[in-house]
Motif scaffolding. Structure first.
Motif, PDB file in Angstrom:
ATOM      1  N   MET A 199     -28.169  22.357   1.317  1.00 19.89           N
ATOM      2  CA  MET A 199     -27.011  21.565   1.646  1.00 19.89           C
ATOM      3  C   MET A 199     -25.797  22.435   1.900  1.00 19.89           C
ATOM      4  O   MET A 199     -24.976  22.125   2.708  1.00 19.89           O
ATOM      5  N   ARG A 205     -27.665  17.456  -3.411  1.00 24.50           N
ATOM      6  CA  ARG A 205     -27.388  16.107  -2.926  1.00 24.50           C
ATOM      7  C   ARG A 205     -26.249  15.492  -3.728  1.00 24.50           C
ATOM      8  O   ARG A 205     -25.372  14.830  -3.181  1.00 24.50           O
ATOM      9  N   ALA A 253     -25.660  11.135   2.417  1.00 22.93           N
ATOM     10  CA  ALA A 253     -26.120  12.120   1.433  1.00 22.93           C
ATOM     11  C   ALA A 253     -26.914  11.448   0.326  1.00 22.93           C
ATOM     12  O   ALA A 253     -27.969  11.947  -0.092  1.00 22.93           O
ATOM     13  N   GLN A 258     -30.543  10.632   1.186  1.00 23.21           N
ATOM     14  CA  GLN A 258     -31.505  11.708   1.375  1.00 23.21           C
ATOM     15  C   GLN A 258     -32.588  11.616   0.304  1.00 23.21           C
ATOM     16  O   GLN A 258     -32.357  11.084  -0.777  1.00 23.21           O
ATOM     17  N   GLU A 304     -34.080  15.235  -4.818  1.00 20.69           N
ATOM     18  CA  GLU A 304     -34.377  16.648  -4.970  1.00 20.69           C
ATOM     19  C   GLU A 304     -34.720  16.915  -6.434  1.00 20.69           C
ATOM     20  O   GLU A 304     -34.233  16.207  -7.323  1.00 20.69           O
ATOM     21  N   ASP A 340     -31.699  17.064  -8.797  1.00 23.20           N
ATOM     22  CA  ASP A 340     -30.723  15.967  -8.832  1.00 23.20           C
ATOM     23  C   ASP A 340     -30.332  15.597 -10.260  1.00 23.20           C
ATOM     24  O   ASP A 340     -29.142  15.524 -10.581  1.00 23.20           O
TER      25      ASP A 340
END
Length: 143
Positions: free
Chosen positions: A1, A14, A33, A36, A39, A42
């Protein structure tokens, strides 16, 4: 990112991308965002960010009544579960077991809502950017 661009920090997660977009007044970018794929980092970034945000406004000695009053005020501006929000804040201040009775999705949703509110309406842009950068460094150490 993103990474560090000289003097200007950009998010690598994210979570960071959502917060930066919100701070920039870019609701569409924040939605993009947030939409998305999840991840792996996160949850650790979100956990570190909310911990840092809460601890920048409250300390361990903050009475539960003060937390409840803050949450009641917040709930006027943000759609959230007040009981979960109070439990979240008090957990960040060191109390244990308060979130155990809430479904994981409620905790996650409340964490996102509280983080957005704290960054956007309580901490200010510079403090919020530093907080998210620190959360990423904590949860995503450089390889």
């Amino acid at each position: 990112m993103g990474t560090d661009n000289g003097d200007e920090w950009t998010p690598r997660s994210r979570v960071g991308a959502v917060v930066v977009a919100l701070l920039n007044g870019d609701a569409e970018g924040a939605e993009r965002a947030a939409g998305q794929p999840p991840e792996p980092h996160d949850t650790p970034v979100l956990d570190a960010a909310i911990r840092l945000a809460v601890r920048s406004l409250f300390d361990e000695d903050t009475p539960p009544e003060d937390v409840a009053a803050f949450v009641a005020s917040t709930a006027q501006d943000v759609d959230l579960d007040p009981a979960a929000a109070e439990a979240l804040i008090r957990t960040q201040l060191g109390e244990e077991g308060l979130l155990d009775g809430f479904p994981p999705q409620v905790v996650t949703d409340t964490t996102w809502s509280m983080l957005g509110y704290l960054c956007d309406r309580q901490l200010g842009r510079e403090d919020s950017l530093q907080l998210v950068e620190q959360a990423e460094e904590t949860a995503m150490p450089a390889a």
